[in-house]
Design a protein around this motif. Structure first.
Motif, mmCIF file in Angstrom:
data_model
loop_
_atom_site.group_PDB
_atom_site.id
_atom_site.type_symbol
_atom_site.label_atom_id
_atom_site.label_comp_id
_atom_site.label_asym_id
_atom_site.label_seq_id
_atom_site.Cartn_x
_atom_site.Cartn_y
_atom_site.Cartn_z
ATOM 1 N N LYS A 1 -3.855 1.687 -27.531
ATOM 2 C CA LYS A 1 -2.759 0.719 -27.380
ATOM 3 C C LYS A 1 -3.155 -0.687 -27.776
ATOM 4 O O LYS A 1 -2.319 -1.589 -27.829
ATOM 5 C CB LYS A 1 -2.252 0.705 -25.923
ATOM 6 C CG LYS A 1 -1.749 2.053 -25.416
ATOM 7 C CD LYS A 1 -0.567 2.567 -26.225
ATOM 8 C CE LYS A 1 -0.050 3.881 -25.670
ATOM 9 N NZ LYS A 1 1.010 4.463 -26.535
ATOM 10 N N ARG A 2 -4.427 -0.889 -28.061
ATOM 11 C CA ARG A 2 -4.939 -2.233 -28.301
ATOM 12 C C ARG A 2 -4.576 -2.736 -29.699
ATOM 13 O O ARG A 2 -4.205 -1.979 -30.582
ATOM 14 C CB ARG A 2 -6.464 -2.234 -28.133
ATOM 15 C CG ARG A 2 -7.181 -1.368 -29.146
ATOM 16 C CD ARG A 2 -8.607 -1.043 -28.709
ATOM 17 N NE ARG A 2 -9.193 -0.068 -29.602
ATOM 18 C CZ ARG A 2 -9.971 -0.381 -30.634
ATOM 19 N NH1 ARG A 2 -10.238 -1.634 -30.895
ATOM 20 N NH2 ARG A 2 -10.462 0.564 -31.400
ATOM 21 N N TYR B 1 -0.291 8.586 -39.104
ATOM 22 C CA TYR B 1 -1.122 9.781 -38.956
ATOM 23 C C TYR B 1 -2.412 9.453 -38.208
ATOM 24 O O TYR B 1 -2.826 10.184 -37.293
ATOM 25 C CB TYR B 1 -1.457 10.346 -40.339
ATOM 26 C CG TYR B 1 -2.400 11.526 -40.311
ATOM 27 C CD1 TYR B 1 -1.951 12.796 -39.962
ATOM 28 C CD2 TYR B 1 -3.753 11.380 -40.634
ATOM 29 C CE1 TYR B 1 -2.822 13.888 -39.932
ATOM 30 C CE2 TYR B 1 -4.630 12.452 -40.609
ATOM 31 C CZ TYR B 1 -4.153 13.709 -40.258
ATOM 32 O OH TYR B 1 -5.014 14.781 -40.213
ATOM 33 N N THR B 2 -3.050 8.343 -38.573
ATOM 34 C CA THR B 2 -4.278 7.926 -37.905
ATOM 35 C C THR B 2 -4.022 7.630 -36.435
ATOM 36 O O THR B 2 -4.812 8.011 -35.568
ATOM 37 C CB THR B 2 -4.874 6.691 -38.609
ATOM 38 O OG1 THR B 2 -5.071 6.985 -40.002
ATOM 39 C CG2 THR B 2 -6.191 6.271 -37.991
ATOM 40 N N ALA B 3 -2.897 6.967 -36.147
ATOM 41 C CA ALA B 3 -2.548 6.653 -34.757
ATOM 42 C C ALA B 3 -2.304 7.926 -33.944
ATOM 43 O O ALA B 3 -2.712 8.018 -32.784
ATOM 44 C CB ALA B 3 -1.310 5.757 -34.715
ATOM 45 N N ARG B 4 -1.647 8.921 -34.553
ATOM 46 C CA ARG B 4 -1.394 10.184 -33.834
ATOM 47 C C ARG B 4 -2.695 10.903 -33.521
ATOM 48 O O ARG B 4 -2.871 11.445 -32.429
ATOM 49 C CB ARG B 4 -0.483 11.098 -34.678
ATOM 50 C CG ARG B 4 0.965 10.689 -34.707
ATOM 51 C CD ARG B 4 1.853 11.826 -35.191
ATOM 52 N NE ARG B 4 1.482 12.338 -36.499
ATOM 53 C CZ ARG B 4 1.926 11.828 -37.645
ATOM 54 N NH1 ARG B 4 2.739 10.773 -37.635
ATOM 55 N NH2 ARG B 4 1.559 12.360 -38.798
ATOM 56 N N LEU B 5 -3.609 10.898 -34.469
ATOM 57 C CA LEU B 5 -4.897 11.556 -34.246
ATOM 58 C C LEU B 5 -5.683 10.836 -33.147
ATOM 59 O O LEU B 5 -6.319 11.484 -32.299
ATOM 60 C CB LEU B 5 -5.698 11.573 -35.549
ATOM 61 C CG LEU B 5 -6.907 12.518 -35.612
ATOM 62 C CD1 LEU B 5 -6.482 13.954 -35.345
ATOM 63 C CD2 LEU B 5 -7.583 12.417 -36.970
ATOM 64 N N ALA B 6 -5.631 9.514 -33.157
ATOM 65 C CA ALA B 6 -6.291 8.744 -32.101
ATOM 66 C C ALA B 6 -5.689 9.077 -30.739
ATOM 67 O O ALA B 6 -6.405 9.239 -29.742
ATOM 68 C CB ALA B 6 -6.170 7.250 -32.390
ATOM 69 N N GLN B 7 -4.368 9.193 -30.688
ATOM 70 C CA GLN B 7 -3.685 9.519 -29.434
ATOM 71 C C GLN B 7 -4.093 10.897 -28.929
ATOM 72 O O GLN B 7 -4.288 11.102 -27.721
ATOM 73 C CB GLN B 7 -2.167 9.459 -29.628
ATOM 74 C CG GLN B 7 -1.371 9.656 -28.340
ATOM 75 C CD GLN B 7 -1.583 8.527 -27.357
ATOM 76 O OE1 GLN B 7 -1.329 7.363 -27.666
ATOM 77 N NE2 GLN B 7 -2.075 8.849 -26.166
ATOM 78 N N GLU B 8 -4.242 11.852 -29.835
ATOM 79 C CA GLU B 8 -4.658 13.203 -29.436
ATOM 80 C C GLU B 8 -6.036 13.170 -28.773
ATOM 81 O O GLU B 8 -6.265 13.850 -27.762
ATOM 82 C CB GLU B 8 -4.694 14.128 -30.663
ATOM 83 C CG GLU B 8 -3.328 14.503 -31.195
ATOM 84 C CD GLU B 8 -3.416 15.302 -32.491
ATOM 85 O OE1 GLU B 8 -4.543 15.705 -32.874
ATOM 86 O OE2 GLU B 8 -2.356 15.501 -33.131
ATOM 87 N N HIS B 9 -6.942 12.382 -29.311
ATOM 88 C CA HIS B 9 -8.282 12.298 -28.732
ATOM 89 C C HIS B 9 -8.258 11.535 -27.400
ATOM 90 O O HIS B 9 -8.992 11.898 -26.466
ATOM 91 C CB HIS B 9 -9.255 11.660 -29.722
ATOM 92 C CG HIS B 9 -9.707 12.605 -30.790
ATOM 93 N ND1 HIS B 9 -9.009 12.796 -31.961
ATOM 94 C CD2 HIS B 9 -10.781 13.447 -30.843
ATOM 95 C CE1 HIS B 9 -9.633 13.705 -32.696
ATOM 96 N NE2 HIS B 9 -10.703 14.111 -32.045
#
Length: 322
Positions: A319-320, A282-290
């Motif tokens: 991606k890091r 969930y955190t990764a998806r939110l980061a991707q959206e931003h």
């Protein structure tokens, strides 16, 4: 300088900024210079001065004033790091001992104050009132964000909205101010200035979300800090907030207890819980959206290698592994 590709278009500017930073560390008090050089030489990604240089170049501007602004931004950031490490009682940053671990809390706080004041001296010398206004506001917002975060330490009732307010204030604000002030200094159009301001905000949020994710999935040697530092300090970051909200009753209880008592005794089961319940995804998806939002905002800028580098930076943010 890093070998990552988005640094290459401004390599010459970056070298000039690094030299300016070293020149501006001068002080009649040897300990100020000693601690200042120690924290500055620790390396790090230097992303905030980087976005100043890339934003300015993307707006077809470069030169000594942009170099000064990049150095100012780095001094403001470094000052916050010195203060943060004292507040968090951190003993490791970027793979080596923090300044407070080596010299104590009082010298670290006071050298942080010196870097703040030197940054404002440089702002005055720059002579751009709008830039001073942006950066003065940013330092206030960052301080408020740090205090808000401190007030939520070991508070297992912290919700996602409050968490987002914290990271927007304490992390994204300086990225936003870096891009915004660079556009203003470069005489960019109002459309480009607003796009870069919002780009900085989105980029900063993406980076902080990934930092908070990596605190439970990263490698200490690669990150240059201890895994589980946030948990040790009782900070309710998004992976923990999501687990308490959407995980099983057992997972939620485990996380709630860990936040309230602090420490890393439960780091192994916590890492398993945030993974199994989907909190890291969930955190990764939110980061991707931003990050995607940041990339889309760059459409307001003319095509150039500098705009491409800003896009690469936004994609790197999510991606890091460090």
């Amino acid at each position: 300088m890093s070998t990552l590709p988005f640094y290459e278009p401004v390599a010459g500017d970056f070298a000039a900024v690094n030299q300016l930073i070293l020149d501006q560390l001068h002080s009649r008090v040897p300990l100020v210079e000693k601690i200042g050089h120690y924290i500055i030489s620790a390396g790090g990604k230097r992303l905030r001065p980087l976005v100043v240089l890339l934003s300015a170049r993307a707006c077809d501007a470069h030169g000594p004033d942009q170099h000064k602004l990049a150095a100012i931004i780095e001094f403001l950031h470094t000052a916050t790091l010195l203060h943060d490490d004292v507040v968090d009682t951190s003993d490791m940053r970027r793979g080596r001992s923090t300044a407070n671990a080596l010299w104590g809390n009082a010298p670290s706080v006071l050298v942080g104050d010196f870097l703040y004041s030197r940054a404002f001296e440089m702002m005055v010398a720059l002579g751009e009132l709008d830039v001073m206004r942006i950066l003065a506001n940013a330092t206030n917002v960052i301080a408020e964000g740090e205090v808000l975060q401190l007030s939520k330490v070991r508070d297992a009732n912290t919700d996602e909205a409050t968490y987002m307010e914290v990271i927007r204030s304490k992390t994204a604000m300086l990225f936003e101010a870096a891009c915004h002030s660079a556009a203003i200094l470069s005489k960019a159009s109002s459309e480009q200035t607003e796009a870069l301001r919002q780009y900085g905000d989105a980029l900063g949020i993406a980076f902080q979300l990934m930092d908070d994710l990596l605190d439970y999935s990263g490698d200490a040697a690669e990150m240059g800090k201890n895994v589980g530092d946030d948990l040790a300090e009782g900070k309710p970051t998004l992976p923990l907030i999501y687990t308490m909200r959407d995980g099983s009753a057992e997972q939620a209880a485990l996380v709630r207890s860990a936040i309230q008592k602090g420490g890393t005794d439960d780091i192994a089961p916590i890492r398993a819980a945030v993974t199994d319940c989907g909190a890291l995804d969930y955190t990764a998806r939110l980061a991707q959206e931003h990050a995607d939002r940041a990339v889309a905002l760059l459409d307001a800028l003319p095509a150039s290698t500098y705009r491409d580098a800003l896009e690469q930076l936004a994609r790197f943010a999510v991606k890091r592994s460090f």
